[in-house]
Enzyme design. Structure first.
Site, PDB file in Angstrom:
ATOM      1  CB  THR A 281      41.149  35.371  51.677  1.00 57.54           C
ATOM      2  OG1 THR A 281      41.867  36.590  51.421  1.00 57.54           O
ATOM      3  CG2 THR A 281      39.669  35.673  51.704  1.00 57.54           C
ATOM      4  CB  ALA A 282      40.836  30.299  51.354  1.00 58.95           C
TER       5      ALA A 282
ATOM      6  CG  LEU B 198      38.234  48.139  51.498  1.00 54.72           C
ATOM      7  CD1 LEU B 198      38.129  49.645  51.707  1.00 54.72           C
ATOM      8  CD2 LEU B 198      38.257  47.433  52.842  1.00 54.72           C
TER       9      LEU B 198
ATOM     10  CB  VAL C 159      55.802  26.343  53.172  1.00 49.34           C
ATOM     11  CG1 VAL C 159      55.815  24.925  52.592  1.00 49.34           C
ATOM     12  CG2 VAL C 159      54.970  26.389  54.445  1.00 49.34           C
TER      13      VAL C 159
ATOM     14  CG  HIS D  60      40.463  40.296  41.388  1.00 48.36           C
ATOM     15  ND1 HIS D  60      39.354  40.932  40.881  1.00 48.36           N
ATOM     16  CD2 HIS D  60      40.746  40.918  42.566  1.00 48.36           C
ATOM     17  CE1 HIS D  60      38.978  41.890  41.710  1.00 48.36           C
ATOM     18  NE2 HIS D  60      39.817  41.909  42.738  1.00 48.36           N
TER      19      HIS D  60
END
Length: 636
Positions: free
Chosen positions: A50-51, A133, A277, A576
């Site tokens: 998202t970011a 959503l 990574v 979250h």
């Protein structure tokens, strides 16, 4: 029957997308792991979520910069399990599927009677492609509280507001049809000073609403709980019609891959997928202040190791769980933990992996009377299902393009009397805090909110389908989930700090996740108070008029002790997680400063939900996009 606003209705359980209902797609990533390693990048972003995609795309607008993104998942340009919003059929169905989800699990939670909690994420687009959503933001005091942990870079509500707008295209020419809103305010939440109209992510109201929605709102209104026509102004208490991240022109999810698509044709933008990574390569900074500079990144693809060099900056956007994992594998974290794993400590930051916060909910479920339409009709009524499938395939409207949007945000004063509110305040005051962590400041802020009543403490979410077993295959239901905003949505207060850490040097191993859910009485009593409110609704009109029977908790569960045990057995996370690389003073357990650079480094920055010193009472995606947008506006 269901209520139309501007559209008709749709669905099939695992239906293929028609061409008209595909998302706005673009070329798949094509750079090879070896070619990526040979590219001279200015910025490399770890994590295409998202970011990560938001900041990568915006940085790539500067054609003089070379931008690289390393993502462990893959791009799903057309995927029904991701793209179709339709309730029951697809939203949430991708969770646990290894094609989309790492399938992280917490350790067994004593507060949940030993249950392990899933923590889903893993794909290009991150959790924005897996979430439910909801497109909303928190109240003004919650963002302003971040200023208690950092005084610069303006992380207040007003400081973040331009970036809420930057990420969004709000669908115009819609009205909010919810009961309790005066006609003059039905378009109040379209203020261009508050919402955006030209960003990559589409947000919109539903075009239709199933039968329980309006009776639920009217019943809550009768209890004095108002409908809020404009929560985007930073006053969120009341019942809201939450927008959803849905592209109504196509009837599909709108998520972070839209940032990828806006930049993929640029020659300076390169995304490597399917690569994990393993370590950030750090060297002593050229000036002698004990700091380290990120020079490169090691990553693995199909067991082959590669290294890419970085000229300007490494941006770590791997999410709340994997950001601390990568920091620790790179020698940044609690020196005691790192020493136990024979990892050389480069920067001793005990706050890495601590301060984990989340949103936890428990549901009350009712079976509805025959003829009451909920989303369950899409899998228990073959004729209706076929009609809706045909409609969706024709024009992308109907139930497959709809989703639950009725959210309620409640300060205690909205539904408890003064004696009950005071009792909960006393319970909160008794919650222990650990000095040398963020908890003393968090506790002080929360205490003020509880006394002032200007910040919601409880959230309720109306899901128009059966969620809590046992379910009758031929019946329809609605479920109202209740979660605590005063503690779990702001600070998960346990006797032990909530953590996400490594316990091995194997970079492919899952980290150890321990949320300590429901380990103190305030959390328990807060959810219990909300559940009791929801149980009282079955006897109140007009909602009582559509209820056939209570399904969960079972009717013989009546006492507080039995209800608490039900909550422990059935509580679920909203997925979250936040806070594990907190923006806060280093001496208080902070990991990054106000510019989101990791303490003790010159050019390693964290940009994801892990930087939140206190999680906000909202569905997180809009806030996380805004964090990425804000940093990209001034990356120096």
């Amino acid at each position: 029957m269901f209520r139309f606003v501007t559209a008709a209705v749709t669905l099939s359980y695992l239906l293929p997308l028609a061409i008209a209902q595909t998302p706005q797609t673009c070329a798949s990533p094509s750079i090879s792991p070896a070619a990526f390693a040979k590219t001279e990048f200015d910025y490399v972003i770890i994590g295409g979520g998202t970011a990560g995609l938001a900041i990568a795309s915006r940085l790539a607008d500067n054609s003089s910069l070379q931008i690289g993104v390393i993502e462990g998942g893959i791009y799903h340009p057309v995927e029904p399990l991701i793209d179709i919003p339709g309730r029951c059929a697809n939203v949430g169905a991708a969770e646990g599927n290894p094609n989309f989800d790492w399938a992280f699990l917490s350790v067994p939670q004593p507060g949940l009677n030993g249950k392990q909690m899933p923590v889903p994420r893993h794909m290009l687009g991150g959790s924005s492609g897996l979430n439910f959503l909801a497109w909303n933001r928190a109240s003004i005091p919650e963002y302003d509280a971040w200023l208690s942990f950092t005084s610069s870079f303006d992380w207040s509500f007003q400081g973040i507001l331009p970036f809420f707008k930057e990420t969004t295209t709000t669908r115009a020419n819609q009205t909010n049809p919810y009961p309790g809103i005066p006609d003059s305010e039905r378009t109040a939440d379209f203020d261009p000073n508050l919402v955006g109209f030209s960003g990559p992510i589409q947000s919109s109201y539903n075009d239709l609403y199933v039968d329980p929605v309006f009776p639920f709102i009217e019943t809550m209104n009768s209890l004095g709980i108002p409908t809020n026509p404009n929560p985007d102004n930073g006053t969120t208490s009341g019942i809201i019609n939450s927008r959803s991240s849905i592209d109504r022109d196509r009837g599909v999810r709108s998520y972070a891959t839209q940032y990828y698509c806006r930049s993929v044709s640029r020659s300076n933008f390169h995304v490597l997928t399917g690569a994990q990574v393993t370590k950030i390569l750090l060297s002593p900074a050229s000036h002698s202040n004990g700091s380290f500079t990120a020079k490169g990144i090691q990553y693995a693809v199909n067991s082959t190791e590669f290294t890419v060099k970085v000229g300007k900056e490494v941006i770590l956007s791997a999410g709340t769980i994997q950001t601390p994992q990568i920091l620790e594998l790179s020698g940044i974290g609690n020196s005691t933990l790192l020493k136990s794993l024979n990892i050389t400590t480069l920067v001793d930051l005990p706050g890495v992996g601590e301060n984990l916060q989340d949103h936890l909910f428990a549901g009350v479920e009712y079976e509805v009377k025959p003829g009451v339409l909920t989303f369950d009709a899409l899998h228990n009524n073959a004729t209706f299902d076929a009609q809706q499938t045909a409609l969706y395939n024709k024009n992308g409207t109907g139930f497959l393009a709809a989703f639950d949007s009725t959210l309620t945000w409640l300060p205690f004063q909205f539904f408890l009397n003064a004696t009950q509110t005071a009792a909960l305040q006393e319970t909160f005051a008794a919650v222990p805090v650990q000095n040398g962590t963020l908890q003393p400041t968090q506790h002080q802020i929360q205490s003020q909110w509880l006394q002032q009543g200007n910040v919601p403490h409880v959230q309720m979410i109306l899901h128009n389908s059966g969620e809590v077993p046992p379910l009758n295959a031929n019946s329809s239901y609605f479920t109202i989930f209740c979660g605590t905003l005063a503690c779990l949505l702001h600070w998960l207060s346990g006797k032990t700090l909530l953590t996400g850490h490594i316990n091995t040097t194997d970079p492919l191993a899952h980290p150890v996740i321990n949320e300590h859910y429901l380990e103190n009485d305030f959390d328990v009593q807060t959810i219990l108070s909300g559940v009791k409110l929801l149980l009282s609704l079955q006897d109140l009109p007009p909602l009582s008029g559509i209820i056939q029977a209570r399904n969960a908790p079972a009717v013989d569960i009546q006492s507080d002790a039995d209800l608490i045990n039900y909550i422990r057995d059935n509580a679920a996370s909203s997925s979250h997680p936040a806070g594990t690389a907190a923006m806060a003073p280093r001496a208080e357990g902070g990991v990054v400063g106000s510019d989101l650079k990791v303490y003790g480094t010159t050019n390693l920055r964290v940009v994801d939900a892990s930087i939140m010193p206190m999680i906000v009472g909202a569905n997180l995606q809009q806030t996380v996009y805004a964090i990425g947008e804000k940093v990209s506006s001034d990356p120096t």
